[in-house]
Write a protein that holds these residues in place. Structure first.
Motif, PDB file in Angstrom:
ATOM      1  N   MET A   1      33.190  -7.753  53.002  1.00  0.00           N
ATOM      2  CA  MET A   1      31.894  -7.756  53.308  1.00  0.00           C
ATOM      3  C   MET A   1      31.255  -6.405  53.301  1.00  0.00           C
ATOM      4  N   TYR A   2      31.911  -5.424  54.479  1.00  0.00           N
ATOM      5  CA  TYR A   2      30.897  -4.236  53.574  1.00  0.00           C
ATOM      6  C   TYR A   2      30.959  -3.374  52.264  1.00  0.00           C
ATOM      7  N   PHE A   3      32.225  -3.749  51.846  1.00  0.00           N
ATOM      8  CA  PHE A   3      32.512  -3.068  50.396  1.00  0.00           C
ATOM      9  C   PHE A   3      31.494  -3.472  49.730  1.00  0.00           C
ATOM     10  N   PHE A   4      31.960  -5.275  49.751  1.00  0.00           N
ATOM     11  CA  PHE A   4      30.935  -6.187  48.671  1.00  0.00           C
ATOM     12  C   PHE A   4      29.504  -5.202  48.754  1.00  0.00           C
ATOM     13  N   LEU A   5      29.199  -5.272  49.947  1.00  0.00           N
ATOM     14  CA  LEU A   5      27.781  -5.030  49.569  1.00  0.00           C
ATOM     15  C   LEU A   5      27.296  -3.835  49.091  1.00  0.00           C
TER      16      LEU A   5
ATOM     17  N   VAL B   1      25.534  -1.408  57.437  1.00  0.00           N
ATOM     18  CA  VAL B   1      25.355  -1.118  57.985  1.00  0.00           C
ATOM     19  C   VAL B   1      25.946  -1.784  59.226  1.00  0.00           C
ATOM     20  N   LEU B   2      25.048  -2.954  59.132  1.00  0.00           N
ATOM     21  CA  LEU B   2      25.599  -4.270  60.106  1.00  0.00           C
ATOM     22  C   LEU B   2      26.972  -4.686  60.718  1.00  0.00           C
ATOM     23  N   CYS B   3      27.558  -4.120  58.892  1.00  0.00           N
ATOM     24  CA  CYS B   3      29.258  -4.268  58.316  1.00  0.00           C
ATOM     25  C   CYS B   3      30.034  -3.254  59.233  1.00  0.00           C
ATOM     26  N   ILE B   4      29.402  -2.220  59.596  1.00  0.00           N
ATOM     27  CA  ILE B   4      30.024  -1.237  60.424  1.00  0.00           C
ATOM     28  C   ILE B   4      30.173  -1.463  61.965  1.00  0.00           C
ATOM     29  N   VAL B   5      28.854  -2.171  62.439  1.00  0.00           N
ATOM     30  CA  VAL B   5      28.601  -1.909  63.485  1.00  0.00           C
ATOM     31  C   VAL B   5      29.668  -2.630  64.285  1.00  0.00           C
ATOM     32  N   GLN B   6      30.233  -4.163  63.460  1.00  0.00           N
ATOM     33  CA  GLN B   6      31.329  -4.926  64.013  1.00  0.00           C
ATOM     34  C   GLN B   6      32.817  -4.782  63.340  1.00  0.00           C
ATOM     35  N   LEU B   7      32.802  -3.165  62.624  1.00  0.00           N
ATOM     36  CA  LEU B   7      33.749  -3.071  62.242  1.00  0.00           C
ATOM     37  C   LEU B   7      34.674  -2.277  63.724  1.00  0.00           C
ATOM     38  N   GLY B   8      33.150  -1.596  64.024  1.00  0.00           N
ATOM     39  CA  GLY B   8      33.509  -0.475  64.912  1.00  0.00           C
ATOM     40  C   GLY B   8      33.934  -1.643  66.439  1.00  0.00           C
ATOM     41  N   ARG B   9      33.018  -2.733  66.941  1.00  0.00           N
ATOM     42  CA  ARG B   9      33.491  -3.278  67.953  1.00  0.00           C
ATOM     43  C   ARG B   9      34.734  -3.821  67.966  1.00  0.00           C
ATOM     44  N   TRP B  10      36.057  -4.320  66.337  1.00  0.00           N
ATOM     45  CA  TRP B  10      36.528  -4.892  66.490  1.00  0.00           C
ATOM     46  C   TRP B  10      37.523  -3.442  67.012  1.00  0.00           C
ATOM     47  N   ALA B  11      37.388  -1.918  66.534  1.00  0.00           N
ATOM     48  CA  ALA B  11      38.283  -1.007  66.578  1.00  0.00           C
ATOM     49  C   ALA B  11      38.580  -0.838  68.007  1.00  0.00           C
TER      50      ALA B  11
ATOM     51  N   VAL C   1      40.700   4.179  56.291  1.00  0.00           N
ATOM     52  CA  VAL C   1      42.066   4.598  56.808  1.00  0.00           C
ATOM     53  C   VAL C   1      41.805   5.251  57.881  1.00  0.00           C
ATOM     54  N   ASP C   2      41.093   5.574  58.410  1.00  0.00           N
ATOM     55  CA  ASP C   2      41.198   5.690  59.780  1.00  0.00           C
ATOM     56  C   ASP C   2      41.542   4.205  60.792  1.00  0.00           C
ATOM     57  N   LEU C   3      40.750   2.776  60.278  1.00  0.00           N
ATOM     58  CA  LEU C   3      41.734   1.473  60.832  1.00  0.00           C
ATOM     59  C   LEU C   3      42.754   1.393  60.482  1.00  0.00           C
ATOM     60  N   PHE C   4      43.166   1.319  59.453  1.00  0.00           N
ATOM     61  CA  PHE C   4      44.852   0.797  58.966  1.00  0.00           C
ATOM     62  C   PHE C   4      45.612   1.941  58.512  1.00  0.00           C
TER      63      PHE C   4
END
Length: 421
Positions: free
Chosen positions: A24-28, A188-198, A134-137
């Motif tokens: 979704m992040y990359f889509f937006l 920005v919402l997607c970044i926040v959610q990915l940060g929480r997952w990380a 690349v920081d996440l995976f």
């Protein structure tokens, strides 16, 4: 159904949430950019073909100024703070441009600045996105997941030009800028959610992920100079951008000769983007992950250089709009669906500072530096009397050299990803 879909997409259960938000992040992000791209390309032609090398040089100089600023931010702020700050800055810029375009007497200068800004915006926000990925995976995950994540961007890249093609006539080009800003705000919402997952999944393995990167604000450039591997990536980028710029300038000349109306040119660019991204998303969903797994990074990286060499040969024989459009569709689809995910795998074997600082410098300063040099080289060749056919012939050996560098980089990445490293 869910289990079947997970197997088809080669997802592990704990990865599904992160991949969904990354998609979704990359889509937006790309929907936002591709609303702007046809407007930028039309403004480039409207500003005069003779001005293009100067505009490319201006973009390069803007990148030189932006990279130390980005280094300053990443040195002092943790990832969860500097990522939203970067995107917030560009959202604010879009709204400023919307206001500036309302002033008729500012239109010409605003259009030139906008061309440069979009070129900076494009590389910067996408580079930051892939630095985050690349920081996440890890490398093994990237081979399975980056094609799928990239497909989210391609879906956005289809949506963006489609919206532009549908809305540019009834609402006007300038009124598309707030829509682009709104889509960018969603990232920005997607970044926040990915940060929480990380934080949940990765903090035990990587506690430094929420710390500032530290180091020098110019560390990105110094890291490149000290590393043969990163210098190889720099050479890869220079050859890539040189050939891409040659195609872009040939496109600008052929399109200017083929269409006299501004709206027709904007529509052509939007439909070209639509064709590119439709082919790209099909390749990303059905081919990319399997191709990366089967051919490895080296073979996958070498595919586009070989295709480019063949495309320039054909363009040298028949420099017409139909051939150019077909070459651009195949070249850009190959870039987005295969080369970009394979290139991002090169960074899965380096440290975090390199992933953000050196990668950003490579994706911006080196990329746009290659654009500027290639732009002046193209202009110089034209001034010496070289036609589009001769310039296409000159591009063929450059494509072959690019293929050799690509294969070597893939070989080195495979070696660095082995456990002993």
């Amino acid at each position: 159904m869910r289990a079947w879909l997970t197997r088809l997409l080669q997802l592990e259960r704990r990865e599904a949430t992160a991949v969904g938000w990354a998609f979704m992040y990359f889509f937006l992000l790309l929907a936002s950019y591709y609303i702007l791209r046809p407007l930028r390309d039309e403004m480039g032609i409207a500003g005069g073909l003779a001005q293009l090398p100067w505009v490319f040089t201006g973009t390069f100089l803007a990148m030189l100024a932006a990279v130390p600023l980005f280094g300053f931010i990443t040195t002092r702020l943790p990832r969860r703070r500097f990522l939203p700050l970067v995107y917030g800055f560009f959202i604010f810029n879009l709204l400023l441009f919307y206001g500036a375009f309302q002033v008729e007497s500012w239109h010409a200068i605003t259009a030139r600045v906008f061309f440069v800004w979009v070129s900076v915006f494009n590389l910067f926000v996408i580079s930051v996105f892939w630095s985050f990925m690349v920081d996440l995976f890890e490398s093994s995950q990237g081979k399975r997941l980056f094609g799928l994540i990239a497909a989210g961007g391609t879906a956005g890249a289809i949506t963006g030009p489609l919206l532009t093609a549908l809305l540019v006539a009834p609402v006007g080009p300038v009124n598309l800028l707030p829509l682009s800003a709104l889509l960018l705000a969603g990232t920005v919402l997607c970044i926040v959610q990915l940060g929480r997952w990380a934080d949940r999944e990765l903090v035990a393995a990587s506690p430094q992920s929420n710390e500032p990167l530290g180091g020098s604000i110019l560390a990105g450039l110094t890291l490149i100079v000290r590393s043969p591997y990163l210098l190889g990536i720099a050479l890869f980028m220079l050859l890539f951008t040189t050939l891409a710029t040659f195609v872009y300038f040939e496109q600008a000349h052929i399109v200017a000769q083929s269409f006299t109306d501004s709206a027709e040119r904007t529509r052509f660019f939007a439909l070209l983007d639509l064709a590119v991204n439709t082919l790209t998303v099909l390749t990303q969903l059905l081919v990319t992950s399997r191709l990366l797994t089967r051919l490895g990074t080296a073979g996958s990286l070498a595919l586009l250089p070989v295709l480019s060499g063949l495309g320039f040969m054909l363009l040298a024989l028949t420099p017409v709009l139909a051939v150019l459009a077909g070459f651009q569709v195949l070249r850009r689809a190959g870039e987005y669906a295969i080369t970009r995910p394979a290139r991002e795998l090169l960074y899965t074997v380096v440290d975090r500072e390199t992933k953000y600082k050196a990668k950003n410098a490579l994706d911006t300063v080196v990329y746009r530096g290659g654009d500027a040099l290639a732009g002046w080289l193209f202009t110089g060749l034209k001034a010496l009397g070289a036609g589009l056919t001769l310039i296409a012939v000159i591009a063929v050996p450059l494509a072959l050299a690019w293929a050799v560098v690509a294969y070597w980089l893939g070989y080195r990445q495979a070696a660095l990803s082995r456990p002993e490293h």
